[in-house]
Design a protein around this motif. Structure first.
Motif, PDB file in Angstrom:
ATOM      1  N   ARG A 122     -17.138   3.679 -10.654  1.00 17.96           N
ATOM      2  CA  ARG A 122     -17.889   2.870 -11.623  1.00 17.96           C
ATOM      3  C   ARG A 122     -19.228   2.414 -11.019  1.00 17.96           C
ATOM      4  O   ARG A 122     -20.243   2.374 -11.723  1.00 17.96           O
ATOM      5  N   TRP A 123     -19.223   2.057  -9.746  1.00 17.00           N
ATOM      6  CA  TRP A 123     -20.449   1.654  -9.063  1.00 17.00           C
ATOM      7  C   TRP A 123     -21.456   2.815  -9.084  1.00 17.00           C
ATOM      8  O   TRP A 123     -22.639   2.641  -9.388  1.00 17.00           O
ATOM      9  N   MET A 124     -20.988   3.990  -8.753  1.00 15.10           N
ATOM     10  CA  MET A 124     -21.849   5.176  -8.770  1.00 15.10           C
ATOM     11  C   MET A 124     -22.410   5.425 -10.168  1.00 15.10           C
ATOM     12  O   MET A 124     -23.601   5.692 -10.334  1.00 15.10           O
ATOM     13  N   GLN A 125     -21.545   5.310 -11.179  1.00 20.84           N
ATOM     14  CA  GLN A 125     -22.010   5.523 -12.549  1.00 20.84           C
ATOM     15  C   GLN A 125     -23.048   4.491 -12.962  1.00 20.84           C
ATOM     16  O   GLN A 125     -24.007   4.809 -13.673  1.00 20.84           O
TER      17      GLN A 125
ATOM     18  N   ALA B 146     -13.834  -2.820   3.809  1.00 18.82           N
ATOM     19  CA  ALA B 146     -13.550  -2.262   2.488  1.00 18.82           C
ATOM     20  C   ALA B 146     -13.648  -3.333   1.412  1.00 18.82           C
ATOM     21  O   ALA B 146     -14.147  -3.108   0.325  1.00 18.82           O
ATOM     22  N   ASP B 147     -13.163  -4.564   1.712  1.00 22.27           N
ATOM     23  CA  ASP B 147     -13.203  -5.620   0.706  1.00 22.27           C
ATOM     24  C   ASP B 147     -14.625  -6.067   0.414  1.00 22.27           C
ATOM     25  O   ASP B 147     -15.001  -6.269  -0.732  1.00 22.27           O
ATOM     26  N   SER B 148     -15.456  -6.239   1.462  1.00 23.92           N
ATOM     27  CA  SER B 148     -16.825  -6.693   1.218  1.00 23.92           C
ATOM     28  C   SER B 148     -17.622  -5.637   0.481  1.00 23.92           C
ATOM     29  O   SER B 148     -18.504  -5.952  -0.307  1.00 23.92           O
ATOM     30  N   ALA B 149     -17.314  -4.373   0.721  1.00 22.28           N
ATOM     31  CA  ALA B 149     -18.042  -3.301   0.035  1.00 22.28           C
ATOM     32  C   ALA B 149     -17.719  -3.262  -1.443  1.00 22.28           C
ATOM     33  O   ALA B 149     -18.473  -2.703  -2.227  1.00 22.28           O
ATOM     34  N   MET B 150     -16.605  -3.884  -1.842  1.00 22.85           N
ATOM     35  CA  MET B 150     -16.200  -3.813  -3.235  1.00 22.85           C
ATOM     36  C   MET B 150     -16.713  -4.982  -4.064  1.00 22.85           C
ATOM     37  O   MET B 150     -16.425  -5.095  -5.236  1.00 22.85           O
ATOM     38  N   GLN B 151     -17.471  -5.903  -3.454  1.00 23.31           N
ATOM     39  CA  GLN B 151     -17.987  -7.021  -4.218  1.00 23.31           C
ATOM     40  C   GLN B 151     -18.969  -6.530  -5.277  1.00 23.31           C
ATOM     41  O   GLN B 151     -19.699  -5.575  -5.064  1.00 23.31           O
ATOM     42  N   PRO B 152     -19.039  -7.193  -6.446  1.00 25.46           N
ATOM     43  CA  PRO B 152     -19.972  -6.784  -7.489  1.00 25.46           C
ATOM     44  C   PRO B 152     -21.397  -6.756  -6.948  1.00 25.46           C
ATOM     45  O   PRO B 152     -21.794  -7.613  -6.173  1.00 25.46           O
TER      46      PRO B 152
END
Length: 337
Positions: free
Chosen positions: A59-62, A6-12
């Motif tokens: 926000r990533w999806m947007q 979950a943490d790595s997936a949230m990187q910018p």
């Protein structure tokens, strides 16, 4: 698909411009978003700051949609109409994207749009693993599975509260997204926000489910799915439900990434939407004799014949499609229009 925490997936994520990116790069960005969402939805009770992470995914999806909505729809509909494993997270992502676009068409207030999209991402959080199992099993749900299905909306609300979600509209829409309320003409925007958003989510949920394949059946075409949700919503009184019409305006009658038969017998893939929902930019890939066209021929149905005669399911197309090339051609054609 590569595993993610979950943490790595949230990187910018650095988003390449669509014209400079390969199809595989763009597909990877959407797949990374899906895999990160799957990690969080599959393990909600052990995810720190659950609500914050879901808002980051939104926000990533947007960002991806803002970069190029048609490319995003193309990739998502290709994923949705091909995948029968890992169904739950993909269904959540497809539903969230369609809710986002439909909310814009309906001109919902920003706070309603946010709660609606987050509800779409989490509407099945209480049955994530079960939903994946059901998509892959040939038998009907057993009594225990059926009980979980019946309880999942209310159970999902309780789970979201347990993991710290404080947005009451979000959690109440999840609880109500299978409720059916009679809709009178022009009444939707007069409803209480939770009822309005639950109705939108229920409509989008059914549409996204119908286009996706199961072990027991192929996915329906986009036009079959639209007609089904409109018929169900309109009911015997003939009331026009604005949600179905907004969905079609937002994604197109035949969205990017879906296949169509033209009225001259050719077969094409839809590349990009136009101002008219039933007149997209297409690329003809097969002629009426079934011969592959190499390279595919781009055609604007909004300006000349042939026109779209019918939508096709994914399994009706037996040839390999160079999606990377088609996406680039579609983007270039849109820029020079």
């Amino acid at each position: 698909m590569k595993p993610k925490t979950a943490d790595s997936a949230m990187q910018p994520t650095t988003l390449p411009h669509p014209q400079d990116a390969d199809y595989e790069d763009l597909l990877s960005l959407w797949a990374d978003l899906e895999s990160g969402l799957a990690m969080v939805l599959g393990n909600p009770l052990i995810i720190p700051d659950f609500e914050r992470k879901l808002r980051q995914y939104d926000r990533w999806m947007q960002d991806l949609l803002r970069q190029d909505t048609d490319t995003g729809l193309y990739l998502l509909f290709q994923l949705a109409t091909n995948a029968s494993v890992g169904y739950s997270a993909l269904h959540a992502l497809v539903s969230a994207v369609i809710c986002h676009l439909t909310a814009a068409e309906l001109q919902l207030p920003r706070e309603e749009r946010d709660s609606l999209v987050l509800a779409a991402m989490t509407m099945n959080i209480a049955m994530t693993r079960l939903q994946d199992e059901l998509a892959a099993q040939a038998e009907k749900p057993n009594p225990q599975q059926q009980a979980s299905i019946q309880a999942h909306a209310f159970s999902g609300r309780l789970m979201l509260i347990d993991v710290g979600v404080e947005d009451s509209l979000w959690v109440n829409v999840v609880a109500a997204h299978h409720d059916v309320l009679p809709l009178a003409e022009g009444e939707l925007m007069q409803w209480a926000p939770v009822d309005r958003l639950a109705h939108i989510l229920r409509t989008v949920d059914r549409y996204a489910a119908m286009i996706s394949p199961r072990k027991t059946r192929a996915g329906r075409t986009a036009t079959e799915s639209v007609r089904s949700i409109m018929a169900a919503a309109n009911g015997p009184s003939g009331t026009r439900d604005p949600v179905g019409f907004a969905l079609v305006r937002a994604t197109g009658l035949c969205p990017p990434g879906t296949y169509v038969r033209m009225d001259n017998g050719d077969v094409a893939v839809v590349l990009r939407r136009s101002a008219t929902p039933n007149h997209p930019l297409v690329a003809t890939v097969l002629n009426r004799a079934g011969d592959t066209l190499s390279p595919p021929r781009l055609h604007r149905t909004a300006t000349s014949s042939p026109l779209i005669q019918a939508a096709l399911t994914q399994d009706a197309i037996k040839i390999r499609i160079n999606h990377q090339s088609l996406l680039r051609q579609g983007i270039q054609a849109d820029k020079t229009a």
